[in-house]
Design a protein around this motif. Sequence first.
Motif, PDB file in Angstrom:
ATOM      1  N   UNK A   5      28.747  89.930 -40.401  1.00  0.00           N
ATOM      2  CA  UNK A   5      27.625  89.458 -41.206  1.00  0.00           C
ATOM      3  C   UNK A   5      26.535  88.792 -40.372  1.00  0.00           C
ATOM      4  N   UNK A   6      26.868  88.366 -39.139  1.00  0.00           N
ATOM      5  CA  UNK A   6      25.843  87.753 -38.305  1.00  0.00           C
ATOM      6  C   UNK A   6      25.036  88.795 -37.540  1.00  0.00           C
ATOM      7  N   UNK A   7      25.436  90.050 -37.625  1.00  0.00           N
ATOM      8  CA  UNK A   7      24.701  91.128 -36.973  1.00  0.00           C
ATOM      9  C   UNK A   7      23.808  91.812 -38.004  1.00  0.00           C
ATOM     10  N   UNK A  34      24.015  95.272 -30.629  1.00  0.00           N
ATOM     11  CA  UNK A  34      24.544  94.287 -31.566  1.00  0.00           C
ATOM     12  C   UNK A  34      24.204  94.562 -33.029  1.00  0.00           C
ATOM     13  N   UNK A  35      24.072  95.825 -33.396  1.00  0.00           N
ATOM     14  CA  UNK A  35      23.904  96.205 -34.790  1.00  0.00           C
ATOM     15  C   UNK A  35      25.273  96.493 -35.398  1.00  0.00           C
ATOM     16  N   UNK A  36      25.452  96.136 -36.663  1.00  0.00           N
ATOM     17  CA  UNK A  36      26.541  96.637 -37.485  1.00  0.00           C
ATOM     18  C   UNK A  36      25.971  97.929 -38.076  1.00  0.00           C
ATOM     19  N   UNK A  79      19.238  96.195 -43.059  1.00  0.00           N
ATOM     20  CA  UNK A  79      18.111  95.477 -42.475  1.00  0.00           C
ATOM     21  C   UNK A  79      17.103  96.460 -41.900  1.00  0.00           C
ATOM     22  N   UNK A  80      17.578  97.656 -41.573  1.00  0.00           N
ATOM     23  CA  UNK A  80      16.725  98.727 -41.043  1.00  0.00           C
ATOM     24  C   UNK A  80      17.446 100.053 -41.269  1.00  0.00           C
ATOM     25  N   UNK A  81      16.661 101.134 -41.233  1.00  0.00           N
ATOM     26  CA  UNK A  81      17.213 102.477 -41.445  1.00  0.00           C
ATOM     27  C   UNK A  81      16.690 103.393 -40.345  1.00  0.00           C
TER      28      UNK A  81
END
Length: 177
Positions: A5-7, A34-36, A79-81
């Motif tokens: 959840x922090x990523x 460091x993306x999930x 958060x992004x795609x």
Amino acid sequence: MSSQSDQPFLQIVVCAAGVAPDVGKLITAAQQRRWDVGVVTTPQALGFLDPEAIEAQTGHPLRSAWRTPDQPRPTRPADAIAVAPATFNTINKWAAGLSDNLALGILCDAYGMGIPTAVMPYLNSAQAAHPAYRQSLERLREMDILIGTYEPHRPKAGGGADRYRWEEALELLTTRL
């Protein structure tokens, strides 16, 4: 890799194209930054991929269909795609606002939700010459979608996998985050 959840969470949308089996390259590059990561495919792209391998790499279920209302959300909001590879069909449907599958539904919603989105086209030169494609790219640019570079391959020849820059999607998104 399990959900962290922090990523930040990157949703990768995969379309049915010859380079689709190499999406693990983008997943790895995103995880190194460091993306999930989660993966959604168009219905046709599902046949191009190894779902078990992608699920093992991301720690999330590979999705290609809508969930029912009683099913929990399998991932948190993106958060992004990154749309990679993006086909002629998906680019044109997306620009037209068509939402006839989960992947397109996510993309159409993302615009209204302000989610930074990068698209990495993969198509042949005959498709790239079609006026609808040029108009669709212009519409996506007007929507503030980040568009990567790809030199279209010859029709019926496939190829270009060695020139497909998976990591460009991440480079583009970095400018918005």
